[in-house]
Design a protein around this motif. Sequence first.
Motif, short mmCIF file in Angstrom:
data_model
loop_
_atom_site.label_atom_id
_atom_site.label_comp_id
_atom_site.label_asym_id
_atom_site.label_seq_id
_atom_site.Cartn_x
_atom_site.Cartn_y
_atom_site.Cartn_z
N PRO A 11 38.31 30.29 43.33
CA PRO A 11 38.98 30.96 42.63
C PRO A 11 38.12 31.69 41.58
CG PRO A 11 38.77 28.85 41.76
CD PRO A 11 37.89 28.82 42.99
N SER A 12 38.86 32.71 40.70
CA SER A 12 38.32 33.65 39.55
C SER A 12 37.59 32.62 38.49
CB SER A 12 38.95 34.62 39.18
OG SER A 12 40.31 34.02 38.57
N GLY A 13 36.21 33.19 38.13
CA GLY A 13 35.48 32.46 37.10
C GLY A 13 34.79 31.45 37.43
N ASP A 33 30.75 42.08 47.52
CA ASP A 33 31.84 41.59 46.70
C ASP A 33 33.27 42.10 47.54
OD1 ASP A 33 33.73 40.68 44.62
OD2 ASP A 33 32.60 42.10 43.21
N THR A 34 33.79 41.32 47.89
CA THR A 34 35.19 41.80 48.65
C THR A 34 36.30 41.95 47.67
OG1 THR A 34 35.82 39.47 49.25
CG2 THR A 34 34.57 40.81 50.97
N GLY A 35 36.19 41.09 46.44
CA GLY A 35 37.22 41.46 45.63
C GLY A 35 37.06 42.70 44.99
N ALA A 36 35.98 43.30 44.84
CA ALA A 36 35.76 44.82 44.50
C ALA A 36 36.70 45.71 45.21
CB ALA A 36 34.32 44.94 44.22
N MET A 37 36.70 45.55 46.75
CA MET A 37 37.05 45.96 47.68
C MET A 37 38.84 46.17 47.30
SD MET A 37 35.00 44.94 50.93
CE MET A 37 35.65 46.31 51.98
N TYR A 38 39.31 45.03 47.14
CA TYR A 38 40.74 44.90 46.73
C TYR A 38 41.11 45.65 45.55
CZ TYR A 38 41.26 41.90 50.59
OH TYR A 38 41.38 41.17 51.96
N ARG A 39 40.00 45.45 44.40
CA ARG A 39 40.27 46.11 43.36
C ARG A 39 39.93 47.74 43.33
NH1 ARG A 39 39.49 43.09 38.40
NH2 ARG A 39 39.49 40.83 39.06
N ILE A 85 37.47 49.07 37.57
CA ILE A 85 38.20 48.25 38.02
C ILE A 85 38.17 46.77 37.52
CG2 ILE A 85 38.07 49.20 40.54
CD1 ILE A 85 35.85 47.28 40.94
N ARG A 86 37.35 46.64 36.39
CA ARG A 86 37.26 45.43 35.79
C ARG A 86 38.25 45.56 34.41
NH1 ARG A 86 35.14 42.57 39.65
NH2 ARG A 86 33.51 43.82 40.62
N THR A 87 39.44 45.67 34.50
CA THR A 87 40.29 45.71 33.41
C THR A 87 41.64 44.82 33.79
OG1 THR A 87 41.73 47.30 34.51
CG2 THR A 87 40.00 48.30 33.13
N ARG A 125 37.82 35.10 48.97
CA ARG A 125 38.77 34.28 48.68
C ARG A 125 39.16 33.51 50.34
NH1 ARG A 125 38.54 36.12 44.55
NH2 ARG A 125 39.76 35.93 42.77
N ASP A 126 38.86 34.54 51.28
CA ASP A 126 39.18 33.94 52.72
C ASP A 126 37.97 34.33 53.52
OD1 ASP A 126 39.12 36.79 52.31
OD2 ASP A 126 40.77 37.17 53.80
N ILE A 127 36.67 34.35 53.01
CA ILE A 127 35.61 34.91 53.69
C ILE A 127 35.23 33.47 54.94
CG2 ILE A 127 33.22 35.52 53.78
CD1 ILE A 127 35.21 37.26 52.38
N THR A 181 49.25 30.68 46.58
CA THR A 181 50.72 30.74 47.01
C THR A 181 51.02 31.89 47.96
OG1 THR A 181 51.67 31.75 45.10
CG2 THR A 181 51.49 29.41 45.33
N ARG A 182 50.14 32.98 48.06
CA ARG A 182 50.56 34.08 48.78
C ARG A 182 50.49 33.72 50.48
NH1 ARG A 182 45.15 36.69 47.80
NH2 ARG A 182 43.86 36.03 49.38
N ALA A 183 51.52 34.32 51.10
CA ALA A 183 51.71 34.09 52.38
C ALA A 183 50.35 34.33 53.22
CB ALA A 183 52.78 34.65 53.00
O1 DC Z 1 37.42 38.13 42.89
P1 DC Z 1 38.12 39.24 42.20
O2 DC Z 1 38.87 38.61 41.11
O3 DC Z 1 37.62 40.40 41.94
O4 DC Z 1 39.15 39.48 43.30
C1 DC Z 1 40.33 40.67 42.93
C2 DC Z 1 41.77 40.19 43.64
O5 DC Z 1 41.45 40.29 44.98
C3 DC Z 1 41.96 38.83 43.38
O6 DC Z 1 43.65 38.88 43.13
C4 DC Z 1 41.83 38.09 44.86
C5 DC Z 1 41.84 39.00 45.67
N1 DC Z 1 40.91 38.85 46.60
C6 DC Z 1 41.49 38.49 47.92
O7 DC Z 1 42.60 38.15 47.87
N2 DC Z 1 40.66 38.30 49.13
C7 DC Z 1 39.18 38.21 48.99
N3 DC Z 1 38.44 38.03 49.91
C8 DC Z 1 38.73 38.73 47.65
C9 DC Z 1 39.83 38.89 46.43
#
Ligand code: DC
Length: 237
Positions: A11-13, A33-39, A85-87, A125-127, A181-183
């Motif tokens: 989880p975050s943090g 950092d895959t979160g950065a890709m979603y961001r 993207i960090r807001t 989150r799903d690596i 909880t997301r599907a």
């Molecule tokens: O880790 P982060 O807070 O930068 O991630 C940003 C958003 O992307 C967060 O809502 C979780 C989502 N995320 C995801 O669903 N799958 C990933 N592999 C990485 C991040």
Amino acid sequence: MTKLIVAIDGPSGAGKGTVARAVAQALGAVHVDTGAMYRAVAWMALQEQHSLDDEAAIAAMAAQVHIEVEGGRVSIDGHDVTRAIRTPEIDGAAARVARLPRVREVLVARQRVYGERDSIVMEGRDIGTVVFPHAQVKIYLDASADERARRRAADDAHSGGQAGQAAVARSIAARDRADVTRAASPLMIAADAVYIDTTDMAVSEVVDRVIELVSGKTGDPLIGTRGLHRATRSHGG
Ligand code: DC
């Protein structure tokens, strides 16, 4: 040469970014950092004024843009968005685009390309569950909700933000809920992941623990001190 894949989820943090960066550096691997890709996709979707529920439009956009996340800087189609993207706005928007299965499909395919090219330490989150179910090393980093809020608030103060710890705690709780909880590819602990509770650990202890696990998997006790490239070469990889 066999590529090494270290998957770090949580989880975050929980400290994924700091730990993944340090482990990658010690191994001579690429940190992704895959979160950065979603961001970045969320940022672009807002720029282009897409509704954040418009799955078809955002997936089509994601498939067309060029995203770079290696080496600590993040860019999308040539725009440097490292800071943008960090807001709090992008925290929320990224969680919304991460719910969209077709957007995930596009980004997961790109994430897999990184693993074909280089040895990587990839955080998300799903690596370990979806992107690289056969990763040699899978780590699930966690920490108490209070400690995660404290770390995030400290980060925020560092970057000049005003958010107090209580506000950060609420935002983290909301994102935890959305992630779990997301599907589509919810945050979960892979059956073969090593769970590390970092609440009372120093960063260096967590990094050492992860490198120890990598050493165990690769059979190279010195991998963290001399890096991956020499280590894999000496194995004839
Ligand atoms: O880790 P982060 O807070 O930068 O991630 C940003 C958003 O992307 C967060 O809502 C979780 C989502 N995320 C995801 O669903 N799958 C990933 N592999 C990485 C991040």
